[in-house]
Enzyme design. Structure first.
Site, mmCIF file in Angstrom:
data_model
loop_
_atom_site.group_PDB
_atom_site.id
_atom_site.type_symbol
_atom_site.label_atom_id
_atom_site.label_comp_id
_atom_site.label_asym_id
_atom_site.label_seq_id
_atom_site.Cartn_x
_atom_site.Cartn_y
_atom_site.Cartn_z
ATOM 1 N N ARG A 56 -14.675 -18.838 7.187
ATOM 2 C CA ARG A 56 -14.220 -18.220 5.929
ATOM 3 C C ARG A 56 -15.321 -17.304 5.397
ATOM 4 O O ARG A 56 -15.084 -16.239 4.859
ATOM 5 C CB ARG A 56 -13.839 -19.281 4.892
ATOM 6 N N TYR A 108 0.575 1.146 -7.444
ATOM 7 C CA TYR A 108 1.510 0.392 -6.604
ATOM 8 C C TYR A 108 2.104 -0.754 -7.427
ATOM 9 O O TYR A 108 1.394 -1.430 -8.170
ATOM 10 C CB TYR A 108 0.758 -0.124 -5.365
ATOM 11 N N ASP A 180 -8.460 2.952 -5.719
ATOM 12 C CA ASP A 180 -7.583 2.629 -4.598
ATOM 13 C C ASP A 180 -7.431 3.909 -3.769
ATOM 14 O O ASP A 180 -6.769 4.864 -4.180
ATOM 15 C CB ASP A 180 -6.220 2.143 -5.130
ATOM 16 N N LYS A 205 -1.925 0.072 5.625
ATOM 17 C CA LYS A 205 -1.371 1.425 5.659
ATOM 18 C C LYS A 205 -2.121 2.307 6.670
ATOM 19 O O LYS A 205 -2.153 1.986 7.833
ATOM 20 C CB LYS A 205 -1.408 1.997 4.242
HETATM 21 C C1 LIG Z 1 -1.484 2.294 -2.854
HETATM 22 C C2 LIG Z 1 -1.341 0.854 -2.491
HETATM 23 N N1 LIG Z 1 -2.300 -0.017 -2.853
HETATM 24 C C3 LIG Z 1 -2.197 -1.335 -2.564
HETATM 25 C C4 LIG Z 1 -1.099 -1.849 -1.904
HETATM 26 C C5 LIG Z 1 -1.009 -3.341 -1.635
HETATM 27 O O1 LIG Z 1 -1.349 -3.614 -0.323
HETATM 28 P P1 LIG Z 1 -0.743 -4.832 0.548
HETATM 29 O O2 LIG Z 1 0.714 -4.578 0.706
HETATM 30 O O3 LIG Z 1 -1.529 -4.718 1.826
HETATM 31 O O4 LIG Z 1 -1.024 -6.082 -0.193
HETATM 32 C C6 LIG Z 1 -0.083 -0.984 -1.506
HETATM 33 C C7 LIG Z 1 1.107 -1.510 -0.790
HETATM 34 O O5 LIG Z 1 2.079 -0.817 -0.621
HETATM 35 C C8 LIG Z 1 -0.205 0.405 -1.817
HETATM 36 O O6 LIG Z 1 0.756 1.288 -1.478
#
Ligand SMILES: Cc1ncc(COP(=O)(O)O)c(C=O)c1O
Length: 389
Positions: A56, A108, A180, A205
């Site tokens: 971990r 998101y 992000d 992604k």
């Molecule tokens: C811009 C963005 N940030 C964060 C996330 C969250 O990521 P995860 O789905 O890997 O938890 C997403 C998911 O679609 C996203 O599009």
């Protein structure tokens, strides 16, 4: 603590993408980092070990990914997590009850849900602002503000935040700028250059790029911040497994090649859509009609493959979603295959309808993630799907 190898910073982006964080495996010299499928490590004697005690806390496959992405972002330390939301949840554990966070109003849906449905009940307070306007960020700062969180470009409205301006505001406020960078990736945007303190991703992604795992990663430059995040990563334990780490690492090796292809296809598809639907209905930072096109050209070196289109009604959106054959109707984005989705009922269903309406995430909006297929085939697919429109 997973710190980059300093010599990895000497290479250009493409070289870093292929090599950073990875060294031949010591037993046989395997060029590919093995998938270290282990939960624990044997110690030579009490208190004598090779730096690894329990998986971990540390896993060599995960470390290779963490070093690789940290180098690509121009950071120093990387921390991989089991998902993007797991990553931002762990970042938020840097803060405590009573702290105040400024967050972009369009992020998101799952990020908003985490803040609104869980973390605010644990004593953190959030102010959601339109971070396109730096003044609004500044106006939201209070004596308790500890972080400014932005997603740029945003999902799905493709809104941008001026990172340099946000970085200045964060510095003056004594707050962390948390970015992000999922949509742009470090290939097209380097938030640390503009004053970011933490850059994070859904590795699900573009970084992985093949739609075969779920993961997240946070990168920092500051050693103290890194020590705090490392503590959280181990103590809260939202870590990815070694095979998912390996898949993400395999993906980052071709990030630059894929992003160029996504960008090429994205530009051509956006131009086709603008011609067909009118540019006012197509949201893509690479179009001159995008209200922040000039900022996009300033802080991003490419525009990528994400495009949103306002179809006017849910029925028209449904027609397109139902007729595509090369694009697949699915949540997510950033893979080599083209995807199409309906944000209001899919990725942003967790945002309350009145809030969605206020933001402009309408029932008629569709979102395209242009993959790396032949662009002629993508355009033919859209030609068929948009018949009669
Ligand atoms: C811009 C963005 N940030 C964060 C996330 C969250 O990521 P995860 O789905 O890997 O938890 C997403 C998911 O679609 C996203 O599009």
């Amino acid at each position: 603590m997973t710190r980059i190898y300093d010599e990895d910073l000497d290479g250009e982006f493409a070289t870093q993408a292929v090599h950073a964080g990875q060294r031949p495996e010591p037993l046989a010299g395997a060029i590919m980092t093995p998938v270290y499928l282990t939960s624990t490590y044997v110690q030579d004697a009490l208190g004598e070990h090779k730096g690894y005690e329990y998986a971990r806390g540390k896993n060599p496959t995960r470390e290779a990914l963490e070093r690789n992405v940290a180098a690509l972002e121009g950071g120093r330390h990387g921390f991989a997590f089991a998902s993007g939301v797991g990553c931002v949840d762990s970042i938020m554990k840097l803060f405590k009850s009573g702290d105040h966070v400024i967050c972009g109003e369009n992020v998101y849906g799952g990020t908003f849900r985490l803040f609104d449905r869980i973390l605010q009940h644990m004593g953190l307070s959030f102010t959601y602002v339109d971070t396109r306007d730096p003044e609004r960020i500044n106006d939201a700062v209070t004596a308790r503000t500890v972080a400014i969180l932005v997603e740029t470009p945003t999902n799905p409205l493709m809104r941008l935040t001026d990172l340099a301006a946000a970085g200045d505001i964060a510095r003056h406020a004594g707050a962390l700028l948390v970015v992000d960078n999922t949509f742009a990736t470090p290939y097209f945007q380097q938030p640390f250059m503009y004053g970011a303190d933490i850059v994070w991703h859904s590795t699900t992604k573009y970084l992985n790029g093949h739609s075969d795992m779920i993961g997240g990663i946070a990168v920092v430059r500051d050693d103290d911040l890194a020590a705090r995040l490392q503590f959280i990563q181990n103590a809260a334990g939202a870590v990815p497994g070694p095979f998912d780490s390996w898949l993400a690492l395999r993906g980052t090796k071709t990030l630059h090649l894929r992003m160029d292809a996504h960008d090429r296809n994205g530009r051509q598809v956006a131009a086709w859509l603008a011609e067909r639907m009118g540019e006012e209905h197509v949201i893509y930072p690479g179009l001159r009609s995008h209200p922040q096109h000039e900022l996009a050209c300033r802080q991003m070196t490419g525009m990528g493959g994400m495009i949103s289109v306002e179809m006017g009604t849910k029925e028209r959106a449904a027609q397109v979603l139902g007729r595509v054959r090369v694009f697949s109707l699915a949540e997510s984005l950033g893979g080599v295959e083209s995807l199409i989705s309906h944000p209001a009922s899919m990725t942003h269903a967790s945002v309350p309808p009145e809030r969605r309406a206020q933001l402009g995430i309408t029932e008629g909006m569709i979102r395209l993630s242009c993959g790396v297929e032949d662009v002629g085939d993508l355009l033919n697919d859209l030609e068929h799907a948009f018949e009669g429109m």
